[in-house]
Design a protein around this motif. Structure first.
Motif, PDB file in Angstrom:
ATOM      1  N   VAL A  45      14.192  21.276  52.967  1.00 14.35           N
ATOM      2  CA  VAL A  45      15.110  22.253  52.371  1.00 14.35           C
ATOM      3  C   VAL A  45      16.314  21.537  51.765  1.00 14.35           C
ATOM      4  CG1 VAL A  45      16.698  24.164  52.891  1.00 14.35           C
ATOM      5  CG2 VAL A  45      14.386  24.161  53.838  1.00 14.35           C
ATOM      6  N   ILE A  46      16.779  20.489  52.416  1.00 13.72           N
ATOM      7  CA  ILE A  46      17.928  19.744  51.899  1.00 13.72           C
ATOM      8  C   ILE A  46      17.545  18.897  50.691  1.00 13.72           C
ATOM      9  CG2 ILE A  46      19.570  17.886  52.426  1.00 13.72           C
ATOM     10  CD1 ILE A  46      19.632  18.974  55.310  1.00 13.72           C
ATOM     11  N   GLU A  47      16.435  18.198  50.770  1.00 15.67           N
ATOM     12  CA  GLU A  47      16.086  17.224  49.740  1.00 15.67           C
ATOM     13  C   GLU A  47      15.164  17.741  48.637  1.00 15.67           C
ATOM     14  OE1 GLU A  47      17.450  14.242  49.285  1.00 15.67           O
ATOM     15  OE2 GLU A  47      18.714  14.693  50.997  1.00 15.67           O
ATOM     16  N   PRO A  49      14.586  21.467  47.572  1.00 12.96           N
ATOM     17  CA  PRO A  49      14.691  22.924  47.738  1.00 12.96           C
ATOM     18  C   PRO A  49      13.708  23.713  46.877  1.00 12.96           C
ATOM     19  CG  PRO A  49      16.533  22.105  46.462  1.00 12.96           C
ATOM     20  CD  PRO A  49      15.773  20.901  46.962  1.00 12.96           C
ATOM     21  N   THR A  83      16.501  28.084  57.445  1.00 14.29           N
ATOM     22  CA  THR A  83      16.386  27.767  56.025  1.00 14.29           C
ATOM     23  C   THR A  83      17.474  28.467  55.219  1.00 14.29           C
ATOM     24  OG1 THR A  83      14.013  27.420  56.252  1.00 14.29           O
ATOM     25  CG2 THR A  83      14.824  27.844  54.038  1.00 14.29           C
ATOM     26  N   LEU A  86      20.683  26.602  55.768  1.00  8.29           N
ATOM     27  CA  LEU A  86      20.637  25.311  55.071  1.00  8.29           C
ATOM     28  C   LEU A  86      20.776  25.488  53.562  1.00  8.29           C
ATOM     29  CD1 LEU A  86      17.897  23.357  57.014  1.00  8.29           C
ATOM     30  CD2 LEU A  86      20.254  22.640  56.657  1.00  8.29           C
ATOM     31  N   GLN A  87      20.123  26.499  53.010  1.00  7.59           N
ATOM     32  CA  GLN A  87      20.243  26.721  51.569  1.00  7.59           C
ATOM     33  C   GLN A  87      21.678  27.067  51.192  1.00  7.59           C
ATOM     34  OE1 GLN A  87      17.288  29.737  50.784  1.00  7.59           O
ATOM     35  NE2 GLN A  87      15.807  28.213  50.097  1.00  7.59           N
ATOM     36  N   ARG A  90      23.596  23.671  51.473  1.00  7.07           N
ATOM     37  CA  ARG A  90      22.861  22.496  51.001  1.00  7.07           C
ATOM     38  C   ARG A  90      23.719  21.566  50.144  1.00  7.07           C
ATOM     39  NH1 ARG A  90      20.595  21.136  46.335  1.00  7.07           N
ATOM     40  NH2 ARG A  90      18.992  19.553  46.455  1.00  7.07           N
ATOM     41  N   ARG A  94      24.085  17.647  51.549  1.00  2.00           N
ATOM     42  CA  ARG A  94      23.431  16.522  50.867  1.00  2.00           C
ATOM     43  C   ARG A  94      24.329  15.300  50.762  1.00  2.00           C
ATOM     44  NH1 ARG A  94      20.131  16.861  45.680  1.00  2.00           N
ATOM     45  NH2 ARG A  94      19.888  14.749  46.394  1.00  2.00           N
ATOM     46  N   GLN A 101      25.407  14.705  58.993  1.00  3.92           N
ATOM     47  CA  GLN A 101      24.243  15.584  58.844  1.00  3.92           C
ATOM     48  C   GLN A 101      23.609  15.846  60.201  1.00  3.92           C
ATOM     49  OE1 GLN A 101      21.330  14.066  56.134  1.00  3.92           O
ATOM     50  NE2 GLN A 101      22.426  14.743  54.330  1.00  3.92           N
TER      51      GLN A 101
END
Length: 159
Positions: A45-47, A49, A83, A86-87, A90, A94, A101
């Motif tokens: 989800v971080i790297e 999306p 998720t 995280l979105q 994000r 990042r 992190q």
């Protein structure tokens, strides 16, 4: 071209996380089992999306529910909540160093335990034992090596 060649990493990492969740552990270590699926989903989800969103988290969660034999939809709910958070953050996450992190992932895993406890409470099941609350700490400690390993695989770096 390298993007197509590396397309296998996402499904293979999810399958490995599912298998690690099924790995039998002695009774004493069972509460310390990290939530591998959440760690791997957090990375994607971080790297990436575009590849891992809310729908993907829901589908993976339902598959995990079916594999682990728990309440249908519990892990789907847990992964979708993680998720979504995280979105939302994000862009900031990042650019955090890996150690920061890891702290954020630890808080997310702690939130996951709270959601699990709330589901158990709503269903009238017994509360989680106190030693189950140590698993987020272990997940937080596992985040830096897992992140670096998946990043190296995704980007094709040799170390």
């Amino acid at each position: 071209m390298s993007r197509q060649r590396r397309g296998w990493i996402l499904p293979v990492s999810i399958i490995l996380a599912l298998l690690l969740g099924l790995l039998p552990l002695p009774g004493m270590l069972q509460p310390l089992r990290p939530y591998w699926l959440a760690l791997v989903m957090a990375y994607w989800v971080i790297e990436a999306p575009d590849s891992a969103g809310l729908g993907f988290a829901f589908v993976v969660g339902v598959i995990a529910d079916l594999m682990f034999g728990g309440l249908l939809g519990e892990q789907a709910l847990r992964l979708v909540i993680m998720t979504f958070i995280l979105q939302r953050f994000r862009a900031r996450l990042r650019f955090f160093p890996t150690s920061q992190q890891a702290l954020a992932i630890g808080v997310l895993l702690l939130n996951d335990r709270v959601v699990t406890g709330a589901v158990h409470l709503a269903l009238g099941e017994p509360a989680l034992p106190w030693n189950y609350w140590w698993a987020p700490v272990l997940g937080m400690l596992l985040w830096p090596p897992l992140f670096l390993m998946l990043d190296a695989l995704r980007l094709g770096k040799r170390q």
